[in-house]
Design a protein around this motif. Structure first.
Motif, PDB file in Angstrom:
ATOM      1  N   VAL A  26       0.837  -1.204   0.000  1.00 54.46           N
ATOM      2  CA  VAL A  26       0.000   0.000   0.000  1.00 54.46           C
ATOM      3  C   VAL A  26       0.867   1.246   0.000  1.00 54.46           C
ATOM      4  O   VAL A  26       0.619   2.214  -0.729  1.00 54.46           O
ATOM      5  N   ALA A  27       1.889   1.246   0.816  1.00 56.29           N
ATOM      6  CA  ALA A  27       2.755   2.423   0.900  1.00 56.29           C
ATOM      7  C   ALA A  27       3.498   2.656  -0.412  1.00 56.29           C
ATOM      8  O   ALA A  27       3.753   3.800  -0.796  1.00 56.29           O
ATOM      9  N   ALA A  28       3.850   1.560  -1.115  1.00 55.88           N
ATOM     10  CA  ALA A  28       4.608   1.698  -2.353  1.00 55.88           C
ATOM     11  C   ALA A  28       3.726   2.047  -3.539  1.00 55.88           C
ATOM     12  O   ALA A  28       4.113   2.814  -4.421  1.00 55.88           O
ATOM     13  N   ALA A  29       2.508   1.534  -3.585  1.00 53.84           N
ATOM     14  CA  ALA A  29       1.660   1.699  -4.762  1.00 53.84           C
ATOM     15  C   ALA A  29       0.672   2.840  -4.622  1.00 53.84           C
ATOM     16  O   ALA A  29       0.004   3.196  -5.583  1.00 53.84           O
ATOM     17  N   GLY A  30       0.535   3.424  -3.435  1.00 52.76           N
ATOM     18  CA  GLY A  30      -0.414   4.513  -3.246  1.00 52.76           C
ATOM     19  C   GLY A  30      -1.833   4.024  -3.406  1.00 52.76           C
ATOM     20  O   GLY A  30      -2.160   2.879  -3.118  1.00 52.76           O
ATOM     21  N   ASP A  31      -2.673   4.906  -3.878  1.00 58.68           N
ATOM     22  CA  ASP A  31      -4.081   4.535  -3.953  1.00 58.68           C
ATOM     23  C   ASP A  31      -4.364   3.626  -5.138  1.00 58.68           C
ATOM     24  O   ASP A  31      -5.472   3.130  -5.300  1.00 58.68           O
ATOM     25  N   GLU A  32      -3.368   3.434  -6.008  1.00 55.25           N
ATOM     26  CA  GLU A  32      -3.605   2.535  -7.125  1.00 55.25           C
ATOM     27  C   GLU A  32      -3.574   1.093  -6.667  1.00 55.25           C
ATOM     28  O   GLU A  32      -4.248   0.233  -7.211  1.00 55.25           O
ATOM     29  N   GLY A  33      -2.709   0.820  -5.658  1.00 63.94           N
ATOM     30  CA  GLY A  33      -2.671  -0.532  -5.091  1.00 63.94           C
ATOM     31  C   GLY A  33      -2.054  -1.543  -6.013  1.00 63.94           C
ATOM     32  O   GLY A  33      -2.325  -2.722  -5.921  1.00 63.94           O
ATOM     33  N   HIS A  34      -1.198  -1.061  -6.996  1.00 61.14           N
ATOM     34  CA  HIS A  34      -0.585  -2.024  -7.901  1.00 61.14           C
ATOM     35  C   HIS A  34       0.301  -2.997  -7.144  1.00 61.14           C
ATOM     36  O   HIS A  34       1.125  -2.601  -6.338  1.00 61.14           O
ATOM     37  N   GLY A  35       0.130  -4.207  -7.411  1.00 63.62           N
ATOM     38  CA  GLY A  35       0.940  -5.231  -6.797  1.00 63.62           C
ATOM     39  C   GLY A  35       0.443  -5.694  -5.458  1.00 63.62           C
ATOM     40  O   GLY A  35       1.006  -6.610  -4.873  1.00 63.62           O
ATOM     41  N   ALA A  36      -0.602  -5.087  -4.926  1.00 68.39           N
ATOM     42  CA  ALA A  36      -1.088  -5.478  -3.613  1.00 68.39           C
ATOM     43  C   ALA A  36      -1.650  -6.882  -3.658  1.00 68.39           C
ATOM     44  O   ALA A  36      -2.389  -7.250  -4.577  1.00 68.39           O
ATOM     45  N   GLY A  37      -1.303  -7.641  -2.705  1.00 68.26           N
ATOM     46  CA  GLY A  37      -1.842  -8.991  -2.581  1.00 68.26           C
ATOM     47  C   GLY A  37      -0.936 -10.060  -3.129  1.00 68.26           C
ATOM     48  O   GLY A  37      -1.291 -11.232  -3.104  1.00 68.26           O
ATOM     49  N   GLN A  38       0.211  -9.714  -3.639  1.00 70.81           N
ATOM     50  CA  GLN A  38       1.148 -10.718  -4.111  1.00 70.81           C
ATOM     51  C   GLN A  38       1.964 -11.263  -2.924  1.00 70.81           C
ATOM     52  O   GLN A  38       3.092 -10.859  -2.671  1.00 70.81           O
ATOM     53  N   LEU A  39       1.342 -12.154  -2.171  1.00 71.74           N
ATOM     54  CA  LEU A  39       1.927 -12.612  -0.912  1.00 71.74           C
ATOM     55  C   LEU A  39       2.580 -13.978  -1.023  1.00 71.74           C
ATOM     56  O   LEU A  39       3.201 -14.450  -0.065  1.00 71.74           O
TER      57      LEU A  39
END
Length: 455
Positions: free
Chosen positions: A45-58
């Motif tokens: 979240v901190a890296a992608a901002g409100d776009e959320g790119h890449g979020a959830g790649q766990l």
């Protein structure tokens, strides 16, 4: 039975305690695992901002399977309509917020707790609010079903229960073996006492363990003490019989002389006086030796304790009334803590004879003082010392030795020396104490009585 009960009780408490410790450790480990995913999402979240790119790649396949029980969810809160991004496993469902359940926030700003999630499954949830400034405010959540953790806990509890169950059976078995074989020496002591009671032995024989050897020794000492008591009583009875021979012989001789006419000048009145005199001597002898025999039987009574000060006070009040016509002054200085390890009746005889003797010979004053004895070696002793002083004529050193010589019979004691003193000497010696006669600071006789005390 009590050993088995307490063994099972202690094992039960220990098992419950270990189970609780394991549960909290497993829960903490589970939370650490969820926390790793939570920090990864926060970093995305901190890296992608409100776009959320890449979020959830766990890198966790369970987040890709629908309703797998492993979920994550990111909710943007600073918009009129919250924007929600979630793992594929959450499908069309949403995670509940722990803030609505009242879960507390930890020092790191993270909430942890349980809640009911999709498919009515119980979930362990960790969540944290993130303020990204101009990029928005987010609620990041990671949830997982605690079934895996519960399975591990149940397995541990099963293994713990089986282990402690076997341990309990071993403890009960070892206790039974210990009672059977460990108490065998006690049964030998019991059999030895029974053999002595039946007259088959005189003492407990055999070798015992270091723990039980003192008990066998004390029992042998007790048996020897009882045997000494019996022998002492037999001696007193023999002394009584011997003491009665002389007055009986005098009576017989006088009666024979009166009957045969060899002593015609002896009147009937003289004969009656002689009979009264000798029967009085006989009565005194009977009382004296019977009292000694009773005292010998009471000396070894275990656990008998007599308070000193109340007994002395009561005796002084009695003798004050007896000698009230002579206006004697009785002064008592006795510590309240003194206690005599023996029968009250014997203590009455001991101190009573001394006070009575002092009262007979005192001119104006009798003093009674009692204190704990001081041992020269270490200053500690359990004995007590009682001193009775009078201002009478006193006794010479030779006479003192006569009246305190142990075993002197009344008919061997010189008149005027205090007939009760030989009784006190014998009785004190039976208790392991003693009587000493000294010069009194008042000018008369000082009687020093030393007796065993009870701490």
């Amino acid at each position: 039975m009590s050993s088995a009960f307490w063994s099972f009780f202690i094992l039960l408490i220990s098992g419950i305690t270990l189970s609780e410790i394991n549960f909290h450790a497993a829960e903490l480990d589970f939370d650490e695992r969820l926390g790793v995913y939570l920090r990864a999402l926060i970093g995305d979240v901190a890296a992608a901002g409100d776009e959320g790119h890449g979020a959830g790649q766990l890198g966790e396949p369970m987040f890709e399977l629908p309703l797998s029980g492993w979920y994550w969810q990111i909710t943007r809160l600073d918009q009129a309509k919250p924007d929600i991004r979630a793992s594929k496993s959450l499908f069309a469902e949403r995670l509940p917020q722990l803030a609505d359940t009242g879960a507390p926030i930890t020092a790191g700003g993270i909430r942890r707790g349980y809640a009911i999630g999709p498919d009515d499954r119980r979930l362990r949830i960790v969540e944290r609010f993130i303020d990204a400034g101009d990029d928005g405010r987010y609620l990041v959540q990671v949830a997982a079903s605690p079934e895996e953790m519960s399975a591990d806990i149940d397995g541990f509890n099963l293994a713990l229960g089986l282990t402690f169950g076997v341990l309990g059976l071993v403890l009960v078995g070892s206790t039974a073996v210990q009672l059977r074989y460990g108490l065998r020496p006690l049964r030998r002591i019991r059999d030895g006492v029974a053999a002595i009671r039946r007259g088959e032995a005189e003492r407990i024989e055999g070798r015992f363990t270091p723990d039980l050897a003192p008990l066998a020794g004390e029992l042998n000492l007790l048996i020897s003490s009882n045997r000494e008591i019996v022998e002492r009583a037999r001696t007193h009875v023999g002394n009584l019989a011997h003491a009665l021979k002389t007055p009986l012989s005098v009576l017989v001789n006088e009666a024979d002389a009166q009957t045969s006419g060899e002593s015609q000048d002896l009147s009937t009145q003289d004969l009656a006086a002689k009979v009264r005199e000798q029967t009085g001597v006989m009565r005194d002898q009977v009382s004296y030796y019977l009292d000694r025999a009773r005292a010998a039987a009471r000396v070894s009574v275990i656990g008998t304790v007599t308070e000193v000060k109340p007994t002395v006070d009561a005796l002084v009040r009695t003798f004050s009334k007896i000698y009230h016509d002579r206006d004697l002054a009785f002064e008592v200085t006795v510590s309240d803590s003194l206690r005599f390890r023996g029968e009250k009746q014997d203590f009455d005889d001991l101190i009573g004879n001394l006070i009575d003797n002092a009262g007979k010979w005192a001119k104006r004053e009798v003093r009674v003082r009692g204190e704990a004895a001081q041992d020269d070696s270490d200053g500690i002793t359990s004995d007590i010392v009682l001193m009775v002083d009078d201002d009478g004529p006193g006794l010479s050193a030779d006479v003192r030795d006569l009246v305190t010589r142990r075993g002197r019979r009344l008919d061997e004691t010189k008149p005027g020396s205090g007939l009760g003193l030989s009784i006190v000497t014998d009785l004190a010696a039976a208790y392991g104490g003693g009587l000493t006669l000294l010069d009194s600071p008042l000018g008369g006789l000082r009687a020093v009585l030393r007796l065993p005390g009870a701490g």
